[in-house]
Design an enzyme around this catalytic site. Structure first.
Site, PDB file in Angstrom:
ATOM      1  N   ARG A   1     -90.795 -23.871 -57.580  1.00 18.51           N
ATOM      2  CA  ARG A   1     -90.614 -22.859 -58.620  1.00 18.51           C
ATOM      3  C   ARG A   1     -89.390 -23.258 -59.431  1.00 18.51           C
ATOM      4  NH1 ARG A   1     -86.090 -22.355 -57.354  1.00 18.51           N
ATOM      5  NH2 ARG A   1     -85.970 -20.625 -58.784  1.00 18.51           N
ATOM      6  N   GLY A   2     -89.151 -22.489 -60.509  1.00 20.59           N
ATOM      7  CA  GLY A   2     -88.071 -22.863 -61.417  1.00 20.59           C
ATOM      8  C   GLY A   2     -88.656 -23.679 -62.563  1.00 20.59           C
ATOM      9  N   ALA A   3     -88.164 -23.382 -63.779  1.00 15.73           N
ATOM     10  CA  ALA A   3     -88.817 -23.925 -64.969  1.00 15.73           C
ATOM     11  C   ALA A   3     -88.968 -25.450 -64.956  1.00 15.73           C
ATOM     12  CB  ALA A   3     -88.034 -23.480 -66.202  1.00 15.73           C
TER      13      ALA A   3
ATOM     14  N   ARG B   1     -98.788 -20.292 -63.949  1.00 11.29           N
ATOM     15  CA  ARG B   1     -97.665 -19.376 -64.204  1.00 11.29           C
ATOM     16  C   ARG B   1     -97.405 -19.362 -65.708  1.00 11.29           C
ATOM     17  NH1 ARG B   1     -92.700 -19.499 -60.373  1.00 11.29           N
ATOM     18  NH2 ARG B   1     -92.626 -17.374 -61.202  1.00 11.29           N
TER      19      ARG B   1
ATOM     20  N   ASP C   1     -86.380 -19.544 -68.537  1.00 12.04           N
ATOM     21  CA  ASP C   1     -87.750 -20.033 -68.363  1.00 12.04           C
ATOM     22  C   ASP C   1     -88.406 -20.340 -69.706  1.00 12.04           C
ATOM     23  OD1 ASP C   1     -88.324 -19.641 -65.305  1.00 12.04           O
ATOM     24  OD2 ASP C   1     -87.053 -18.015 -65.987  1.00 12.04           O
TER      25      ASP C   1
ATOM     26  N   ASN D   1     -85.800 -14.959 -68.647  1.00 10.54           N
ATOM     27  CA  ASN D   1     -85.305 -15.460 -67.354  1.00 10.54           C
ATOM     28  C   ASN D   1     -85.695 -14.441 -66.290  1.00 10.54           C
ATOM     29  OD1 ASN D   1     -83.784 -17.591 -65.999  1.00 10.54           O
ATOM     30  ND2 ASN D   1     -82.314 -15.985 -65.503  1.00 10.54           N
TER      31      ASN D   1
HETATM   32  O1  MRU Z   1     -90.020 -17.147 -60.467  1.00 10.92           O
HETATM   33  P1  MRU Z   1     -89.175 -18.367 -60.319  1.00 10.92           P
HETATM   34  O2  MRU Z   1     -88.453 -18.502 -59.041  1.00 10.92           O
HETATM   35  O3  MRU Z   1     -89.909 -19.612 -60.720  1.00 10.92           O
HETATM   36  O4  MRU Z   1     -88.059 -18.070 -61.384  1.00 10.92           O
HETATM   37  C1  MRU Z   1     -87.661 -18.920 -62.313  1.00 10.92           C
HETATM   38  C2  MRU Z   1     -86.267 -19.132 -62.116  1.00 10.92           C
HETATM   39  O5  MRU Z   1     -85.892 -19.925 -61.286  1.00 10.92           O
HETATM   40  C3  MRU Z   1     -85.297 -18.362 -62.878  1.00 10.92           C
HETATM   41  O6  MRU Z   1     -85.765 -17.523 -63.819  1.00 10.92           O
HETATM   42  C4  MRU Z   1     -84.202 -19.278 -63.306  1.00 10.92           C
HETATM   43  O7  MRU Z   1     -83.059 -18.561 -63.461  1.00 10.92           O
HETATM   44  C5  MRU Z   1     -84.549 -20.089 -64.527  1.00 10.92           C
HETATM   45  S1  MRU Z   1     -85.624 -21.384 -64.234  1.00 10.92           S
HETATM   46  C6  MRU Z   1     -84.579 -22.639 -63.893  1.00 10.92           C
END
Ligand code: MRU
Length: 376
Positions: free
Chosen positions: A58-60, A98, A253, A263
């Site tokens: 997960r994470g952008a 997603r 994101d 975000n």
């Molecule tokens: O739902 P997730 O865990 O994929 O969430 C995304 C994120 O990790 C956050 O929004 C983050 O702060 C930005 S993405 C690097």
């Protein structure tokens, strides 16, 4: 300076090709952190789809890199007779996992641009798919490294004003190296400043409902030796009122060309509290997180609504060391679960990207990305 993110002293990225078989993608299973460090093999596009959808990754930035490697596996799976049709079908499947992070579609489209079009040798295209996925991952790591260099200057400036006293930084969710391929976005400046000997301390929002702050950010910071405290999501305002937060840095994101930033849910509340208390609020992102086709983040950015079970239950380790999930509300309580919110650019002191630091406005963003002026 060369600096890598380590686990128990050994360097890891969050995604890579298996040494013994380059047709297998390997990831760190983020579902079992911080209680267990586990590496998983992904063999097929379906494995990558599930890994993104169910948040093994997960994470952008990492979602983008995973999608790129997913398209590499798609190229391996695609038939010679209908190569392009099969690739497009896999692209659709991956893009549907997603909706909020723009890095996902960006990476899939970059792979498609290279692999479709005038037909050529399929084996050659599979080789190209592998090398492009690797380039996308390398670029993510390099961009995040640069975000660290630019963001560390801001931290250094605050440290100087505080005459070398500890700089207290609040962050929400996980935008460290686990959310990217390496280094991270919001945490990269923290690691760079720490490595330079600047005294930093991080307030880690737990980040309900999935607790990425508690399980991932706290784990990463501990691995790197950075001082931190886990705080409940609703504590930030109180800390800001009492001068205990010098700056907020979050990831993003998706960021529109006018500087509105989607975000993790709860970010907006922190930005409002920061503005009210005169605390500078920064958003760190690589350019793959910009969506230059959008202007008004509130109206245009799609917000993922996730399973209500994430709100109704929490998971954790029992005193006996067993991972268990428990229900925290009455049996019949309904719940809603929006994954993200949008912070309008006017709440953001500046954006930190691999190219530098800019105002969170169209003018500011185009000053760093003049070649995107026509994409509106
Ligand atoms: O739902 P997730 O865990 O994929 O969430 C995304 C994120 O990790 C956050 O929004 C983050 O702060 C930005 S993405 C690097």
């Amino acid at each position: 300076m060369s600096r890598f993110m380590n686990v128990n002293g050994k360097h890891y990225r969050t995604i890579w090709l298996k040494e013994e078989d380059k047709r297998v993608v390997q990831i760190i299973n983020q579902l079992v952190l911080p209680h267990k460090f586990e590496i998983l093999d992904l063999h097929r596009v379906e494995d990558v789809r599930r890994a993104i959808k169910d948040m093994y990754v997960r994470g952008a930035g990492l979602i983008g890199a995973a999608a790129a490697y997913g398209m590499y596996l798609a190229a391996l799976e695609a038939s010679d007779s209908a190569f392009e049709r099969d690739l497009l079908a896999s692209a659709q499947i991956l893009k549907a996992t997603r909706p909020t992070a723009s890095n996902l579609a960006w990476a899939v489209d970059a792979m498609l641009a290279k692999l479709t079009g005038p037909s050529g040798d399929m084996e050659q295209k599979r080789v190209e798919a592998r090398s492009l996925a690797g380039e996308i991952a390398d670029q993510d790591a390099e961009y995040c490294r640069n975000i660290g260099l630019h963001g560390a200057e801001i931290i250094a400036g605050i440290a100087e004003k505080k005459k070398g006293e500890t700089v207290n930084i609040l962050t929400h969710c996980n935008a460290g190296w686990l959310a990217f391929v390496d280094y991270g976005s919001a945490l990269s400046p923290v690691y760079t400043a720490f490595d330079r000997g600047i005294k930093v301390h991080v307030w880690v929002d737990e980040t309900r409902p999935r607790n990425q702050g508690a399980s991932l950010t706290a784990w990463e910071l501990a691995q790197h030796g950075v001082s931190h405290d886990l705080i409940p999501d609703n504590a930030g305002g109180h800390l800001m009122q009492h001068g205990m937060v010098d700056m907020v840095i979050t990831g993003a994101d998706r960021v529109t060309r006018c500087g509105d930033a989607a975000n993790k849910i709860g970010t907006y509340l922190k930005a409002v509290a920061a503005k009210e208390n005169g605390v500078p609020f920064y958003v760190a992102l690589p350019s793959s997180t910009f969506d230059f086709t959008m202007r008004d983040g509130l109206r245009e950015i799609p917000i993922e609504e996730r399973d209500a079970a994430e709100v109704r239950y929490v998971s954790g380790k029992t005193s006996g060391g067993i991972i268990e999930t428990v229900q925290i509300c009455p049996d019949a309580t309904p719940a809603r679960n929006w994954g993200f919110d949008v912070t309008p650019g006017r709440y953001i002191r500046a954006l930190i990207s691999e190219r530098g630091v800019c105002e969170a406005s169209e003018r500011g963003i185009l000053s760093l990305y003049p070649e995107r002026a026509a994409n509106g």
